[in-house]
Design an enzyme around this catalytic site. Structure first.
Site, PDB file in Angstrom:
ATOM      1  N   CYS A 138      39.566  36.318  38.397  1.00  0.00           N
ATOM      2  CA  CYS A 138      40.540  36.567  39.466  1.00  0.00           C
ATOM      3  C   CYS A 138      39.868  36.717  40.824  1.00  0.00           C
ATOM      4  CB  CYS A 138      41.367  37.802  39.142  1.00  0.00           C
ATOM      5  SG  CYS A 138      40.395  39.296  38.816  1.00  0.00           S
ATOM      6  N   HIS A 276      42.271  44.048  39.375  1.00  0.00           N
ATOM      7  CA  HIS A 276      42.672  42.642  39.412  1.00  0.00           C
ATOM      8  C   HIS A 276      42.734  42.165  40.857  1.00  0.00           C
ATOM      9  CE1 HIS A 276      44.448  38.935  37.995  1.00  0.00           C
ATOM     10  NE2 HIS A 276      45.513  39.105  38.765  1.00  0.00           N
ATOM     11  N   ASN A 300      48.946  35.170  42.719  1.00  0.00           N
ATOM     12  CA  ASN A 300      48.180  35.514  41.528  1.00  0.00           C
ATOM     13  C   ASN A 300      47.492  34.261  40.990  1.00  0.00           C
ATOM     14  OD1 ASN A 300      47.139  37.061  39.473  1.00  0.00           O
ATOM     15  ND2 ASN A 300      49.106  37.666  38.606  1.00  0.00           N
TER      16      ASN A 300
END
Length: 334
Positions: A138, A276, A300
Site C-alpha cells: 500500500c 495502511h 485505495n
C-alpha cells in the site's frame, strides 16, 4: 489447556458452524466463491462458510442501521468475506510514525481562502485504481500516486509509475517490500536514486524481487519531499494547493474492510496508530459545509470493486479521524 482439548474445541467449532449454515445463503455463497476463485477442502469450507455468514450478518445489520439514520455509510461483501477480524488485522502491519511527525501541539485555526471542495481526479492528476493483491505494498502505491500527480503538474502527461520498482529497490532506505514500508521512505529512495521507472517498463508483480531498475528507463524524478505535521489543517492546505498527498490510516476495522459508500466514521478508529497507506486526492462535504459532514476523498489500492469504485470518503475535521493526518507527505518536482 492441553492440545487434545484445544483440538476438540476447534473441531467442535467447525462442526457447529457446518450445522448452523443458512441454506438461504447457498446461492450467494456459491456465487461469491466463483467471483473470487475460492476453493477449500471440505473441513476448511465449513469454517470459511461460517465466517462468511457471520460477516454477511454484520454487513446487513450495519446497512439496516444506516437506513434508520444511525450511521453515515454502507458496507458490502467483498473479497475479504472469508476472513475473521483477527486474520484481516494480521494482514496489515502497523506503520511506524517518526517522532518528528507526532507533535500534537501544532497550531489549529480556521484557514481563510482555501476552497471547500477539491477533487484532483477532475483535473487529470490521478491514475486508475489498481489492486495490490496479497502483497503489503500500500505504501508504494500511495507514494507512486503522489509522484504521478506532481509529474502531471510538471509535464502535462499522466503516466502510471512503477510500484514494483519501489518494492524491490527502496529497501536501501528502510522499506521492507511486501512486508511494510512508508511513502516518505519511498520518496527518499527516488530522490537518492534520481529516478523511478514507469509501470510499462517495470510492471507490478505483487511479490518481492531483486532490484532491476534501469536508469535509461526512468520516467519520473523528484526534487525533494515534505513530511507534514500531524494536523488536518496542514493536510487541507497541501491537498488544496499541491495535489494528491500520501497518507496512512487505521484500516484495521471490519467497517473499513467492507466499506461501500458514504462518509466513513468509525468510533473505534485510532488517530495515532496507522497500518495502511492511501492517497488523499481531494475533500468536500455532503450538504452545506457548515453542517459538519466534511470528508477526505482517499484512493485505495484494493481494486475498483472495493468501496466507491476504489475510493472512500472518510470523516474530515473530526480530530484527525483514523490518523489521516498522522503520516502525510508529498514530493516536490521543480
Amino acid at each position: 489447556m492441553t492440545p487434545t482439548v484445544l483440538l476438540l474445541i476447534l473441531c467442535f467449532g467447525v462442526a457447529s458452524g457446518a450445522q448452523a449454515h443458512d441454506p438461504k445463503l447457498d446461492a450467494e455463497w456459491k456465487d461469491w466463491k466463483t467471483k473470487y476463485a475460492k476453493s477449500y477442502s471440505p473441513k476448511e469450507e465449513a469454517l470459511r462458510r461460517a465466517v462468511w455468514e457471520e460477516n454477511m450478518r454484520m454487513i446487513k445489520l450495519h446497512n439496516k442501521e444506516n437506513s434508520l439514520g444511525k450511521n453515515n455509510f454502507t458496507m458490502k461483501m467483498n473479497k475479504f468475506g472469508d476472513q475473521t477480524s483477527e486474520e484481516f488485522r494480521k494482514s496489515i502491519d502497523n506503520i511506524p510514525i517518526p517522532a518528528a511527525m507526532t507533535d500534537p501541539h501544532a497550531q489549529n485555526h480556521v484557514s481563510i481562502g482555501l476552497p471547500d471542495y477539491k477533487d484532483w481526479r477532475e483535473e487529470g492528476y490521478v491514475t486508475p485504481v489498481r489492486n495490490q493483491g496479497k502483497c503489503g505494498s500500500c505504501w508504494a502505491f500511495a507514494a507512486a500516486g503522489a509522484i504521478e500527480g506532481q509529474m502531471f503538474w510538471k509535464t502535462g502527461n499522466l503516466t502510471p509509475l512503477s510500484v514494483q520498482n519501489l518494492l524491490d529497490c527502496s529497501k536501501t532506505v528502510g522499506n521492507k517490500g511486501c512486508q511494510s514500508g512508508t511513502a516518505h521512505q519511498a520518496f527518499e529512495y527516488v530522490l537518492k536514486n534520481k529516478g523511478l521507472e514507469a509501470e510499462a517498463t517495470y510492471p507490478y508483480e505483487g511479490k518481492d524481487g531483486p532490484c532491476r531498475y534501469r536508469s535509461e528507463n526512468a520516467s519520473a524524478n523528484i526534487t525533494d519531499y515534505v513530511n507534514l505535521p500531524p494536523n488536518e489543517l496542514y493536510l487541507w492546505v497541501a491537498v488544496a494547493s499541491i495535489g494528491p498527498v500520501s497518507a496512512a490510516i487505521d484500516a484495521s476495522h471490519d467497517s473499513f474492510r467492507f466499506y461501500n459508500g458514504g462518509i466513513y466514521y468509525e468510533p473505534n478508529c485510532s488517530s495515532y496508530f496507522v497500518n495502511h497507506a492511501v492517497l488523499v486526492v481531494g475533500y468536500g462535504s455532503e450538504g452545506d459545509v457548515k453542517d459538519g459532514n466534511n470528508y477526505w476523498l482517499i484512493k485505495n489500492s484494493w481494486g475498483e470493486e472495493w468501496g466507491m469504485n476504489g475510493y472512500m470518503q472518510i470523516a474530515k475535521d473530526h480530530n484527525n479521524h483514523c490518523g489521516i493526518a498522522s503520516l502525510a507527505s508529498y514530493p516536490n518536482i521543480f
